[in-house]
Design a protein around this motif. Structure first.
Motif, PDB file in Angstrom:
ATOM      1  N   LEU A  38      38.275  33.467  38.939  1.00  0.00           N
ATOM      2  CA  LEU A  38      38.161  33.645  37.491  1.00  0.00           C
ATOM      3  C   LEU A  38      37.076  34.659  37.137  1.00  0.00           C
ATOM      4  O   LEU A  38      36.502  34.615  36.059  1.00  0.00           O
ATOM      5  CB  LEU A  38      37.859  32.301  36.818  1.00  0.00           C
ATOM      6  CG  LEU A  38      38.886  31.207  37.078  1.00  0.00           C
ATOM      7  CD1 LEU A  38      38.403  29.872  36.513  1.00  0.00           C
ATOM      8  CD2 LEU A  38      40.225  31.593  36.499  1.00  0.00           C
ATOM      9  N   GLY A  43      38.963  28.717  40.268  1.00  0.00           N
ATOM     10  CA  GLY A  43      39.744  27.755  39.518  1.00  0.00           C
ATOM     11  C   GLY A  43      40.939  27.301  40.330  1.00  0.00           C
ATOM     12  O   GLY A  43      41.290  27.916  41.339  1.00  0.00           O
ATOM     13  N   LEU A  45      44.903  26.666  39.951  1.00  0.00           N
ATOM     14  CA  LEU A  45      46.074  26.920  39.121  1.00  0.00           C
ATOM     15  C   LEU A  45      47.119  25.867  39.452  1.00  0.00           C
ATOM     16  O   LEU A  45      47.588  25.775  40.587  1.00  0.00           O
ATOM     17  CB  LEU A  45      46.622  28.320  39.396  1.00  0.00           C
ATOM     18  CG  LEU A  45      47.725  28.816  38.473  1.00  0.00           C
ATOM     19  CD1 LEU A  45      47.681  30.332  38.391  1.00  0.00           C
ATOM     20  CD2 LEU A  45      49.095  28.361  38.887  1.00  0.00           C
ATOM     21  N   VAL A  59      45.069  26.714  34.508  1.00  0.00           N
ATOM     22  CA  VAL A  59      43.962  26.886  35.448  1.00  0.00           C
ATOM     23  C   VAL A  59      42.827  25.951  35.039  1.00  0.00           C
ATOM     24  O   VAL A  59      42.411  25.935  33.880  1.00  0.00           O
ATOM     25  CB  VAL A  59      43.459  28.342  35.467  1.00  0.00           C
ATOM     26  CG1 VAL A  59      42.251  28.470  36.384  1.00  0.00           C
ATOM     27  CG2 VAL A  59      44.570  29.282  35.905  1.00  0.00           C
ATOM     28  N   TYR A  60      42.350  25.163  36.003  1.00  0.00           N
ATOM     29  CA  TYR A  60      41.194  24.280  35.802  1.00  0.00           C
ATOM     30  C   TYR A  60      40.031  24.816  36.609  1.00  0.00           C
ATOM     31  O   TYR A  60      40.221  25.265  37.741  1.00  0.00           O
ATOM     32  CB  TYR A  60      41.519  22.853  36.278  1.00  0.00           C
ATOM     33  CG  TYR A  60      42.714  22.246  35.600  1.00  0.00           C
ATOM     34  CD1 TYR A  60      42.609  21.679  34.327  1.00  0.00           C
ATOM     35  CD2 TYR A  60      43.959  22.243  36.223  1.00  0.00           C
ATOM     36  CE1 TYR A  60      43.719  21.124  33.704  1.00  0.00           C
ATOM     37  CE2 TYR A  60      45.067  21.697  35.602  1.00  0.00           C
ATOM     38  CZ  TYR A  60      44.942  21.136  34.351  1.00  0.00           C
ATOM     39  OH  TYR A  60      46.037  20.598  33.729  1.00  0.00           O
ATOM     40  N   LYS A  61      38.845  24.766  36.056  1.00  0.00           N
ATOM     41  CA  LYS A  61      37.666  25.216  36.806  1.00  0.00           C
ATOM     42  C   LYS A  61      37.446  24.314  38.011  1.00  0.00           C
ATOM     43  O   LYS A  61      37.518  23.087  37.899  1.00  0.00           O
ATOM     44  CB  LYS A  61      36.432  25.236  35.913  1.00  0.00           C
ATOM     45  CG  LYS A  61      36.506  26.322  34.873  1.00  0.00           C
ATOM     46  CD  LYS A  61      35.241  26.413  34.078  1.00  0.00           C
ATOM     47  CE  LYS A  61      35.372  27.559  33.086  1.00  0.00           C
ATOM     48  NZ  LYS A  61      34.169  27.721  32.300  1.00  0.00           N
ATOM     49  N   ASN A 113      44.542  30.273  30.945  1.00  0.00           N
ATOM     50  CA  ASN A 113      43.162  30.300  31.407  1.00  0.00           C
ATOM     51  C   ASN A 113      42.309  30.171  30.153  1.00  0.00           C
ATOM     52  O   ASN A 113      42.090  31.140  29.449  1.00  0.00           O
ATOM     53  CB  ASN A 113      42.879  31.597  32.161  1.00  0.00           C
ATOM     54  CG  ASN A 113      41.460  31.651  32.686  1.00  0.00           C
ATOM     55  OD1 ASN A 113      40.796  30.637  32.817  1.00  0.00           O
ATOM     56  ND2 ASN A 113      40.993  32.844  32.984  1.00  0.00           N
ATOM     57  N   PHE A 120      48.010  35.872  37.470  1.00  0.00           N
ATOM     58  CA  PHE A 120      47.313  35.703  38.742  1.00  0.00           C
ATOM     59  C   PHE A 120      48.226  36.018  39.913  1.00  0.00           C
ATOM     60  O   PHE A 120      49.400  35.646  39.919  1.00  0.00           O
ATOM     61  CB  PHE A 120      46.822  34.254  38.901  1.00  0.00           C
ATOM     62  CG  PHE A 120      45.738  33.883  37.945  1.00  0.00           C
ATOM     63  CD1 PHE A 120      44.416  34.178  38.236  1.00  0.00           C
ATOM     64  CD2 PHE A 120      46.039  33.247  36.762  1.00  0.00           C
ATOM     65  CE1 PHE A 120      43.406  33.832  37.350  1.00  0.00           C
ATOM     66  CE2 PHE A 120      45.037  32.897  35.869  1.00  0.00           C
ATOM     67  CZ  PHE A 120      43.719  33.191  36.158  1.00  0.00           C
ATOM     68  N   LEU A 127      42.988  37.865  39.638  1.00  0.00           N
ATOM     69  CA  LEU A 127      43.664  38.276  38.409  1.00  0.00           C
ATOM     70  C   LEU A 127      44.478  39.519  38.724  1.00  0.00           C
ATOM     71  O   LEU A 127      44.012  40.400  39.459  1.00  0.00           O
ATOM     72  CB  LEU A 127      42.651  38.592  37.316  1.00  0.00           C
ATOM     73  CG  LEU A 127      42.069  37.394  36.577  1.00  0.00           C
ATOM     74  CD1 LEU A 127      40.856  37.806  35.760  1.00  0.00           C
ATOM     75  CD2 LEU A 127      43.114  36.750  35.698  1.00  0.00           C
TER      76      LEU A 127
END
Length: 160
Positions: A38, A43, A45, A59-61, A113, A120, A127
């Motif tokens: 990120l 992250g 996905l 997407v989660y951190k 995101n 991605f 990215l």
């Protein structure tokens, strides 16, 4: 006694961009996720995520997973469905959220995101600045992992 595991158990903090892993999500279920960069922070996905009630890869951190264990799938492979019934090219108005875009060695997916959609590359985890309207795309694709005998089996399938 011999045993076989198609990956390695590790902490989510040990994952790197481009990795594929099985991770535990909030509900306690296990989901397939791709590790993405990120821009300095990693992250996860989730192709089957939801954003504000809509089906859309999310997407989660990675930091929100609190160093939890996961199963990193180092030999997993992405297999797009390239049959004429499913493979498309160019601009289409109605595509499933999990559509995979393919060009040479690049396989990209669009995901939420934060509050914006980002593209991605699932192979590198970075990215992508790819122009998805000029790429082949398929709504049907799968992730496969090797079995103990070396043959691959489907772990997850998207679309279709």
């Amino acid at each position: 006694m011999q045993h076989y595991l198609p990956g390695r158990v590790c902490s989510v903090d040990d994952l790197k961009a481009g990795d594929c892993a099985l991770v535990r999500v909030e509900s306690g279920t296990v989901r397939l996720a791709f590790v993405v960069d990120l821009g300095g922070e990693l992250g996860l996905l989730d192709p089957l995520g939801t954003h504000e009630g809509t089906a859309r890869p999310v997407v989660y951190k990675l930091s929100s997973f609190n160093n939890e264990d996961c199963l990193a799938l180092g030999q997993a492979r992405i297999v797009p469905n390239v049959t004429p019934d499913w493979l498309r090219y160019g601009q289409w108005t109605e595509l499933p959220a999990t559509t995979l875009y393919v060009a040479n060695d690049t396989m990209v997916i669009r995901a939420m995101n934060g509050h914006r959609v980002a593209t991605f590359d699932l192979v590198t985890g970075r990215l992508a600045r790819a122009a998805t309207e000029s790429m082949f795309h398929t709504p049907v694709w799968r992730v496969e992992v090797p079995r103990a005998d070396g043959k691959y089996e489907t772990l997850a399938e998207f679309g279709g």
